[in-house]
Design a protein around this motif. Sequence first.
Motif, PDB file in Angstrom:
ATOM      1  N   UNK A 175       2.525  10.566   2.147  1.00  0.00           N
ATOM      2  CA  UNK A 175       3.761  10.507   2.928  1.00  0.00           C
ATOM      3  C   UNK A 175       4.099  11.835   3.600  1.00  0.00           C
ATOM      4  N   UNK A 176       4.025  12.976   2.899  1.00  0.00           N
ATOM      5  CA  UNK A 176       4.319  14.243   3.590  1.00  0.00           C
ATOM      6  C   UNK A 176       3.282  14.601   4.665  1.00  0.00           C
ATOM      7  N   UNK A 234       9.928   5.436  -0.373  1.00  0.00           N
ATOM      8  CA  UNK A 234      10.307   6.539  -1.268  1.00  0.00           C
ATOM      9  C   UNK A 234      11.168   7.575  -0.560  1.00  0.00           C
ATOM     10  N   UNK A 235      12.105   7.102   0.250  1.00  0.00           N
ATOM     11  CA  UNK A 235      13.021   7.998   0.935  1.00  0.00           C
ATOM     12  C   UNK A 235      12.445   8.670   2.169  1.00  0.00           C
ATOM     13  N   UNK A 236      11.224   8.340   2.539  1.00  0.00           N
ATOM     14  CA  UNK A 236      10.581   8.933   3.721  1.00  0.00           C
ATOM     15  C   UNK A 236      10.489   7.871   4.808  1.00  0.00           C
ATOM     16  N   UNK A 237      10.987   8.179   6.005  1.00  0.00           N
ATOM     17  CA  UNK A 237      10.900   7.252   7.132  1.00  0.00           C
ATOM     18  C   UNK A 237       9.574   7.437   7.843  1.00  0.00           C
ATOM     19  N   UNK A 238       8.944   6.310   8.148  1.00  0.00           N
ATOM     20  CA  UNK A 238       7.676   6.323   8.851  1.00  0.00           C
ATOM     21  C   UNK A 238       7.842   5.440  10.081  1.00  0.00           C
ATOM     22  N   UNK A 239       7.597   6.002  11.257  1.00  0.00           N
ATOM     23  CA  UNK A 239       7.685   5.255  12.515  1.00  0.00           C
ATOM     24  C   UNK A 239       6.280   4.891  12.964  1.00  0.00           C
ATOM     25  N   UNK A 240       6.104   3.640  13.345  1.00  0.00           N
ATOM     26  CA  UNK A 240       4.812   3.176  13.815  1.00  0.00           C
ATOM     27  C   UNK A 240       4.832   2.957  15.307  1.00  0.00           C
ATOM     28  N   UNK A 275       0.829  -1.202   0.000  1.00  0.00           N
ATOM     29  CA  UNK A 275       0.000   0.000   0.000  1.00  0.00           C
ATOM     30  C   UNK A 275       0.866   1.255   0.000  1.00  0.00           C
ATOM     31  N   UNK A 276       1.844   1.303   0.904  1.00  0.00           N
ATOM     32  CA  UNK A 276       2.685   2.492   1.017  1.00  0.00           C
ATOM     33  C   UNK A 276       3.543   2.719  -0.230  1.00  0.00           C
ATOM     34  N   UNK A 277       3.898   1.648  -0.933  1.00  0.00           N
ATOM     35  CA  UNK A 277       4.716   1.791  -2.137  1.00  0.00           C
ATOM     36  C   UNK A 277       3.886   2.033  -3.392  1.00  0.00           C
ATOM     37  N   UNK A 286      -1.075   3.173  15.986  1.00  0.00           N
ATOM     38  CA  UNK A 286      -0.128   2.408  15.182  1.00  0.00           C
ATOM     39  C   UNK A 286      -0.885   1.488  14.237  1.00  0.00           C
ATOM     40  N   UNK A 287      -0.129   0.785  13.422  1.00  0.00           N
ATOM     41  CA  UNK A 287      -0.704  -0.187  12.499  1.00  0.00           C
ATOM     42  C   UNK A 287      -0.400  -1.565  13.051  1.00  0.00           C
ATOM     43  N   UNK A 288      -1.409  -2.420  13.119  1.00  0.00           N
ATOM     44  CA  UNK A 288      -1.217  -3.765  13.663  1.00  0.00           C
ATOM     45  C   UNK A 288      -0.080  -4.473  12.938  1.00  0.00           C
ATOM     46  N   UNK A 289       0.804  -5.055  13.734  1.00  0.00           N
ATOM     47  CA  UNK A 289       1.926  -5.790  13.173  1.00  0.00           C
ATOM     48  C   UNK A 289       3.161  -4.942  12.917  1.00  0.00           C
TER      49      UNK A 289
END
Length: 161
Positions: A126-127, A155-161, A116-118, A143-146
Amino acid sequence: MGKTLDEQFESAVWIIQALPKDGELDYFFVRIFLRIEGPIKTTVNDQLLMYSLYKQATIGRCNTEQPYFFKIEERLKWNAWNELGDMEKDEAKARYVEKMLQLCDKAEEEHDLMNFLNDPTVADLLPKQTQLREHFANLGRTTVKGFEGETVTVNGVSISF
């Protein structure tokens, strides 16, 4: 302290409006914000329910004339809204939030988050991740389960859950 129903409703609407739209359905359901291109799809019934609950929550009882039968799109939306009758605005808001969260749960169960994110159609999200996180937190989702505590790069953006 928990968020008020109005704050939860506003967050749910913000999230849904932020989602990418399917161009054709943007015209059909201008005020329904749930058509997501890519790995997550909603049914027309889901879209009509969200539309009708939004209208009921923001306006109240259906207050427009029934469209002509050959205006199929407008007629479907009108029918869905009109069927809610005298439902109170707060009940419509609560059901809107509940349905949005159900669709999120369904998406988490049925789809791979990384796919999904890709997906290129969600690149615009993402922004907005900080804002999305704040609005989901208003709904009790942090957060997202799992993926609890994980950080992924898309795409070069870090996402912390």
